[in-house]
Design an enzyme around this catalytic site. Structure first.
Site, short mmCIF file in Angstrom:
data_model
loop_
_atom_site.label_atom_id
_atom_site.label_comp_id
_atom_site.label_asym_id
_atom_site.label_seq_id
_atom_site.Cartn_x
_atom_site.Cartn_y
_atom_site.Cartn_z
N GLY A 62 1.28 -5.17 1.15
CA GLY A 62 -0.34 -5.22 0.16
C GLY A 62 0.19 -5.89 -0.62
O GLY A 62 -0.86 -6.80 -1.87
N ALA A 107 1.03 -1.08 0.00
CA ALA A 107 -0.35 0.23 -0.04
C ALA A 107 1.01 1.03 -0.16
O ALA A 107 2.19 1.20 0.44
CB ALA A 107 -1.22 0.38 1.22
N GLU A 122 -0.39 -9.33 0.06
CA GLU A 122 -2.05 -9.68 0.05
C GLU A 122 -2.36 -9.95 -1.20
O GLU A 122 -3.11 -10.84 -1.72
CB GLU A 122 -2.05 -8.95 0.71
CG GLU A 122 -1.76 -8.61 2.21
CD GLU A 122 -2.38 -7.85 3.35
OE1 GLU A 122 -1.84 -6.73 2.56
OE2 GLU A 122 -2.71 -7.66 4.40
N GLU A 141 4.00 -4.89 7.88
CA GLU A 141 3.69 -3.81 8.66
C GLU A 141 3.91 -3.59 9.28
O GLU A 141 3.44 -2.38 10.17
CB GLU A 141 2.07 -4.16 7.66
CG GLU A 141 1.40 -4.13 6.18
CD GLU A 141 1.46 -5.14 5.81
OE1 GLU A 141 2.18 -6.18 5.83
OE2 GLU A 141 0.75 -5.64 4.78
C1 3H9 Z 1 0.94 -2.23 3.41
O1 3H9 Z 1 1.21 -2.68 2.40
C2 3H9 Z 1 -0.89 -2.13 4.24
C3 3H9 Z 1 -1.99 -3.32 3.74
O2 3H9 Z 1 -1.85 -4.26 4.74
C4 3H9 Z 1 -2.84 -2.83 3.32
C5 3H9 Z 1 -4.05 -2.24 4.11
C6 3H9 Z 1 -5.20 -1.91 3.50
N1 3H9 Z 1 4.78 3.98 0.00
O3 3H9 Z 1 13.46 2.16 0.39
P1 3H9 Z 1 13.69 2.70 -0.94
C7 3H9 Z 1 9.10 4.77 -1.48
S1 3H9 Z 1 2.05 -1.14 4.22
C8 3H9 Z 1 5.41 4.57 -0.57
O4 3H9 Z 1 14.22 3.76 -0.70
P2 3H9 Z 1 14.62 0.65 -1.52
C9 3H9 Z 1 10.72 5.62 -0.76
O5 3H9 Z 1 9.72 5.88 0.22
C10 3H9 Z 1 3.41 -1.25 3.13
N2 3H9 Z 1 6.44 4.54 -0.70
O6 3H9 Z 1 13.84 1.76 -1.85
C11 3H9 Z 1 11.43 6.22 -1.44
O7 3H9 Z 1 10.78 7.08 -2.02
P3 3H9 Z 1 12.09 8.92 -2.65
C12 3H9 Z 1 4.00 -2.47 3.67
C13 3H9 Z 1 6.96 3.56 -0.89
O8 3H9 Z 1 15.12 -0.39 -3.13
C14 3H9 Z 1 11.51 5.66 -2.94
O9 3H9 Z 1 9.80 4.27 -2.59
N3 3H9 Z 1 5.29 -2.52 2.61
C15 3H9 Z 1 6.74 2.70 -0.02
O10 3H9 Z 1 16.28 0.81 -0.69
C16 3H9 Z 1 12.58 4.22 -3.61
O11 3H9 Z 1 12.18 3.01 -1.70
C17 3H9 Z 1 5.93 -2.05 3.16
O12 3H9 Z 1 5.76 -1.78 3.98
C18 3H9 Z 1 5.73 2.20 -0.05
N4 3H9 Z 1 5.06 0.73 0.47
O13 3H9 Z 1 13.73 -0.31 -1.20
C19 3H9 Z 1 7.71 -2.19 1.65
N5 3H9 Z 1 8.12 2.01 -0.04
O14 3H9 Z 1 12.71 7.76 -3.14
C20 3H9 Z 1 8.17 -0.57 2.54
C21 3H9 Z 1 8.86 2.44 -0.76
O15 3H9 Z 1 11.63 9.52 -2.41
N6 3H9 Z 1 8.96 -0.61 1.26
N7 3H9 Z 1 8.89 4.19 -1.32
O16 3H9 Z 1 12.92 8.66 -0.57
C22 3H9 Z 1 10.38 -0.65 0.78
O17 3H9 Z 1 10.66 -1.66 2.36
C23 3H9 Z 1 11.81 -0.52 0.26
O18 3H9 Z 1 10.84 0.66 -0.26
C24 3H9 Z 1 11.49 -1.59 -0.58
C25 3H9 Z 1 13.63 -0.90 -2.00
C26 3H9 Z 1 11.84 -3.02 -0.14
C27 3H9 Z 1 10.53 -1.60 -1.27
#
Ligand code: 3H9
Length: 719
Positions: free
Chosen positions: A100, A61, A103, A123
């Protein structure tokens, strides 16, 4: 946003397109629904593949949308409609399928993953829980214990493990979309009745109550006050005990409480704070977007004590060739054995071969002659470090970066010993250096942006949260900690006990209160240092001069314990007593309480009742006040940097976002008012005097924390 094409004649290919990680924003969700309807209504399409553009399936998400008004179709009905499809739907997972994103994939009938893909439900690390069916589908697919582990830790699972656990159907080393299309062709026209996970019974062990009881206890212990892990267990419990539709309802109820909680707000802030800290900038403007790091292949570590050994391990594990230098032969042999052991244990955990051949040991500093960078990690003594830097400057090839591992010494003084001060930067590691996530990268006034950029990139490669900070005594972390520590001692003088102070701060969420921490790290460390500086006067236990150092209020309590040989855990006695020297379990010590009473009597101090609230306010607000001074001085660029340092290096509970976020949550006006109150009561403690930046922020209406960087920049430009 979600592109639809037909491939191989009968397969509808849906590509998620929302860079950088294909997060499921409201607009993307709506788009998926629209293209899915197209795929289902197109008679030529017999099966569907969902993939993500740029080699990333989906990062979950859109985190930035939580706490705002939700637009577009919610995720739950979207996933239900995928699962209900009569045409087979196959997820082609490359890069990541997280939150998500996973999911969504669990709503598909099959999942094909690339061997390098990582999957997970993180999450909980955002103070939330999987709430698009994750807590209901995953246990139905892989069983309760495995699902609990994945959901309560939020860890990333490799494709191989996902295959073994059974939530991926096939793993490929080749093009994942091609493999998924091939698979989709093979199942076209088949009934999907047996593939809808929501119809599966939840495999329940007979001792399900005991299992959940045990899990709940484990989670409560490690959560340190965080509510999300507990809700995760409750969600999975619903999968085990309720029909699917009721389980989903429970999941939604639990998430509704979490998502609006202060903890989730704090952890979402922290997610973006970590990324903001990576966008560092030096005074003058050079930063992450303008300074190119230099490629480095070979490094030297000088000094193989605890820190040097950990740093050498971290460098080897990052893939660098390392020369480890220790001039004392016995120490070198011991270090070699210890480093090999750490590398072997690390390799065992990761399943790789230990890279013992990437490290060479030497007793001679000349061995650092041909390296790209040096990390000096000798004893924390300015004169010794100066000597080493002078020698290194003469020995190393031109352009070698000279990094120093110090917890607070002046980087610029060391740079002065070299012929190229622009190559000198501080790298403040935290023990054990190959494990702890934090790295303070300290630039001096003469450090070059490239030297800083290279240190920052090296830290990132080591898997560290690297924060660029300016040069001052103690840098950011230790400079703030000093005031927290001071307050802990002053509170004892005024009537508190170590148990009260530790209890209040542990209840707040620190893994260990200050006194248990002093016992663990050794009370004698600071005492020996102060003795060398001539600040410990033997026999001077009482009288006004015992409680004043450099004109400021000082508590000699720690020094007095050391005079008695009570150094902490290592001597079996400190602020607590232990069953033996080296013992770990702290027990209250009546001797210590009498000692405190005697001390107060000798110094004319009258014990008063100190409550937990005062402990929190005095210790935390003194630390926070120094944080504002650090921002004012430009030592840290923004509150996010300080918060990352405190969560990753000093045990600040993540669900409270970090000290500066906490101040923002409490309200800056309240923090200011309490500091004024305590400063009034303790005029001899200048660190309690509210700093002018805090006053100015309050005067300008306490702007939200995400605007502080700009506000501070403006203040600086007016100076
Ligand atoms: C969820 O899914 C809830 C569900 O159960 C549904 C409920 C109804 N959203 O980390 P990076 C941005 S909760 C928005 O530097 P990497 C990040 O801010 C979500 N933005 O790259 C950054 O922006 P900026 C569960 C996001 O290659 C850019 O992308 N998901 C999101 O080192 C690059 O990110 C998570 O917890 C996001 N979901 O790592 C996963 N994800 O360039 C969270 C990233 O402006 N994300 N951004 O600074 C991660 O763990 C890492 O970003 C990922 C990539 C491994 C994906």
């Amino acid at each position: 946003m979600a592109q639809f094409t037909r491939v191989s004649g009968i397969v509808g290919l849906i590509t998620l397109q929302n860079p950088p990680v294909n997060a499921l924003s409201g607009a993307l969700r709506q788009n998926i629904i629209d293209v899915m309807e197209r795929a289902l209504s197109d008679p030529k399409v017999k099966s569907v593949v969902i993939c993500g553009q740029n080699g990333i399936f989906c990062g979950g998400a859109d985190i930035s949308e939580f706490g705002k008004k939700m637009g577009g179709t919610p995720l739950v009905p979207l996933i239900h409609s995928l699962e209900a499809s009569n045409k087979p739907v196959v997820a082609a997972i490359e890069g990541v399928a997280l939150g998500g994103g996973l999911e969504l994939a669990l709503g598909c009938h099959y999942r094909i993953a690339h061997s390098k893909a990582r999957l997970g439900l993180p999450e909980v690390t955002l103070g939330m829980m999987p709430a698009a069916g994750g807590t209901q589908r995953l246990p139905r697919l892989i069983g309760i214990p495995a699902a609990l582990n994945i959901i309560t830790t939020g860890r990333h699972v490799t494709a191989a493990e996902a295959l073994q656990l059974g939530f991926v159907d096939q793993v490929t080393d080749h093009n994942t979309v091609d493999a998924a299309v091939k698979f989709a062709l093979s199942v076209a026209g088949q009934s999907m009745d047996a593939r809808r996970i929501s119809n599966f019974p939840c495999p329940c062990p007979s001792d399900v109550d005991a299992l959940f009881e045990e899990m709940m206890q484990k989670v409560r212990q490690s959560a340190r006050g965080a509510i999300a892990p507990i809700a995760c267990v409750q969600g999975v419990r619903a999968a085990a005990t309720l029909p699917y539709s009721q389980g989903m309802q429970r999941e939604a109820e639990l998430m509704a409480t979490l998502v609006t909680s202060g903890q989730a707000y704090a952890q979402r802030y922290f997610f973006f704070a970590q990324r903001a800290a990576g966008r560092w900038r030096m005074p003058g403007g050079a930063g992450w977007d303008t300074s190119k790091p230099r490629a480095v292949h070979k490094a030297a570590v000088i000094g193989l004590g605890t820190m040097g050994r950990g740093i050498a391990v971290a460098l080897v594990q990052t893939g660098l060739s390392v020369v480890a230098v220790e001039t004392q032969e016995k120490q070198l042999m011991e270090a070699k054995q210890a480093v090999s052991g750490m590398l072997e244990r690390g390799a065992k955990r990761s399943g790789a071969a230990p890279a013992l051949d990437r490290i060479r040991y030497s007793q001679n500093l000349q061995a650092a002659g041909d390296v790209d960078l040096v990390i000096e990690a000798v004893f924390e003594d300015m004169n010794l470090k100066k000597k080493v830097f002078k020698q290194l400057s003469a020995i190393c090839k031109p352009g070698t970066f000279l990094y120093t591992n110090t917890s607070g010494l002046d980087i610029d003084q060391l740079a002065s010993e070299t012929s190229n001060p622009e190559l000198v930067v501080g790298m403040h590691f935290f023990a054990p250096a190959h494990v702890m996530k934090l790295l303070e990268v300290v630039y001096g006034p003469r450090s070059s942006p490239q030297a800083v950029a290279t240190a920052m990139q090296l830290g990132k490669k080591m898997g560290k949260a690297s924060v660029a900070v300016g040069n001052c005594r103690g840098f950011v972390g230790n400079r703030m900690l000093k005031h927290y520590k001071d307050q802990s001692y002053f509170l004892l003088e005024e009537g508190a006990t170590p148990e009260l102070v530790d209890g209040a701060l542990e209840e707040f969420g620190f893994p260990m209160g200050p006194f248990r921490m002093y016992d663990l790290s050794g009370i004698d460390v600071g005492w020996r240092f102060r003795k060398e500086e001539g600040l410990v006067v033997p026999g001077l236990a009482s009288g006004p001069s015992a409680r004043v150092r450099r004109g400021l209020r000082y508590s000699p309590l720690g020094d007095l314990l050391c005079d008695q040989g009570r150094f902490g855990q290592k001597t079996g006695r400190g602020w607590y007593q232990y069953d033996k020297p080296g013992g770990r379990v702290a027990r209250s010590d009546p001797w210590l309480h009498s000692f405190l009473e005697e001390y107060r009597a000798k110094n004319g101090l009258v014990a008063r009742r100190v409550d937990r609230q005062e402990v929190l306010e005095r210790c935390l607000y003194a630390l926070i006040n120094e944080g504002f001074r650090i921002l004012e001085d430009g030592i840290a660029a923004g509150p996010e940097d300080i918060d990352v340092i405190y969560v990753f290096g000093y045990g600040w509970p993540k669900h409270r976002g970090g000290p500066m976020f906490y101040a923002n949550m409490v309200g800056l006006a309240k923090v200011l008012e309490r500091l004024e109150h305590y400063h009034q009561a303790h005029r001899d403690v200048p660190s309690l005097q509210p700093c002018s930046l805090l006053r100015r922020l309050v005067a300008s209406g306490s702007p939200p924390i995400n605007t502080w960087r700009e506000v501070i920049k403006k203040l600086h430009s007016h100076l």
